[in-house]
Enzyme design. Structure first.
Site, PDB file in Angstrom:
ATOM      1  N   LEU A  46      10.204 -40.350 -74.952  1.00  0.00           N
ATOM      2  CA  LEU A  46      10.090 -39.600 -73.702  1.00  0.00           C
ATOM      3  C   LEU A  46      11.421 -38.887 -73.537  1.00  0.00           C
ATOM      4  O   LEU A  46      12.473 -39.492 -73.784  1.00  0.00           O
ATOM      5  CB  LEU A  46       9.860 -40.540 -72.511  1.00  0.00           C
ATOM      6  CG  LEU A  46       8.497 -41.215 -72.412  1.00  0.00           C
ATOM      7  CD1 LEU A  46       8.519 -42.295 -71.336  1.00  0.00           C
ATOM      8  CD2 LEU A  46       7.399 -40.200 -72.118  1.00  0.00           C
ATOM      9  N   ASP A  47      11.396 -37.621 -73.125  1.00  0.00           N
ATOM     10  CA  ASP A  47      12.683 -36.934 -72.998  1.00  0.00           C
ATOM     11  C   ASP A  47      13.481 -37.521 -71.835  1.00  0.00           C
ATOM     12  O   ASP A  47      12.976 -38.310 -71.039  1.00  0.00           O
ATOM     13  CB  ASP A  47      12.503 -35.415 -72.898  1.00  0.00           C
ATOM     14  CG  ASP A  47      11.770 -34.968 -71.643  1.00  0.00           C
ATOM     15  OD1 ASP A  47      12.095 -35.450 -70.551  1.00  0.00           O
ATOM     16  OD2 ASP A  47      10.876 -34.115 -71.768  1.00  0.00           O
ATOM     17  N   GLU A  48      14.739 -37.121 -71.768  1.00  0.00           N
ATOM     18  CA  GLU A  48      15.673 -37.727 -70.816  1.00  0.00           C
ATOM     19  C   GLU A  48      15.188 -37.649 -69.369  1.00  0.00           C
ATOM     20  O   GLU A  48      15.357 -38.583 -68.590  1.00  0.00           O
ATOM     21  CB  GLU A  48      17.034 -37.032 -70.955  1.00  0.00           C
ATOM     22  CG  GLU A  48      18.156 -37.702 -70.208  1.00  0.00           C
ATOM     23  CD  GLU A  48      19.511 -37.047 -70.479  1.00  0.00           C
ATOM     24  OE1 GLU A  48      20.478 -37.442 -69.812  1.00  0.00           O
ATOM     25  OE2 GLU A  48      19.593 -36.157 -71.345  1.00  0.00           O
TER      26      GLU A  48
END
Length: 197
Positions: free
Chosen positions: A49-51
């Site tokens: 999952l991106d930041e």
């Protein structure tokens, strides 16, 4: 699946990277998954999952399990809070597939499940506040994919005119986030492959 492997589900909070270490100087001060719990050696995140995204991540010490989770047979469901009141037309467009840009050119997403949510989902508050309601209304949708291109859900909602403000993955296969809080880690003791079918 070997009995000696261990598996965890975590609620990745906003602002964390989906990795344990980094060689990038700029990322040295970033928050990592290892900051949440003391995981066994060789633990890996099955997918990312991106930041700025939150929600369900499965961590495992088993490479085969990781490969199965990131494969195209396993559904991943996301709740997205979008800017504006999304229309039925936009939802149908998402269901049929939209063209998004990737590093190597344009890509048309596979048909997927998408629906409007009748009410605001019961999720823990995000570490960084979403913009104020004074900036206009927002709405929530569910999008279920079997693929995972870079920032795909965000690019999909932007393509239909409703940029994502908050993104939370709530399900991988049959494994659900349930009532977990941001940063919570739960060891999965049942056979994980049965839960992913």
């Amino acid at each position: 699946m070997q009995a000696n492997h261990r598996h965890f589900k975590i609620f990745k909070p906003y602002g964390y990277l989906s990795q344990f270490i980094t060689n990038q100087t700029k990322a040295k001060k970033k928050k990592m998954l290892g900051d949440l719990h003391s995981f066994p050696i060789n633990t890996m995140a099955a997918g990312r999952l991106d930041e700025a995204s939150e929600g369900l991540l499965i961590l495992t010490t088993d490479g085969k399990t990781s490969a199965a989770i990131t494969g195209k047979k396993i559904e991943k469901e996301y709740y997205a809070q979008v800017d504006g009141i999304i229309t039925e037309e936009a939802v149908k467009t998402l269901q049929n597939g939209v063209t998004i840009s990737l590093q190597n050119g344009n890509y048309t997403t596979l048909p997927c499940k998408a629906r409007m949510l009748d009410k605001i989902p019961d999720l823990p508050p995000r570490a960084k506040k979403i913009r104020d309601e004074r900036h206009g209304p927002t709405s929530w949708i569910s999008i279920t994919l079997t693929e995972g291109k870079y920032r795909q859900v965000r690019k999909m909602t932007a393509a239909v005119g409703f940029p994502t403000l908050r993104l939370v993955r709530i399900r991988i296969g049959e494994v659900n986030i349930e009532n977990m809080q941001a940063g919570e880690v739960i060891e999965i003791t049942e056979e994980l492959n049965k839960s992913l079918c």
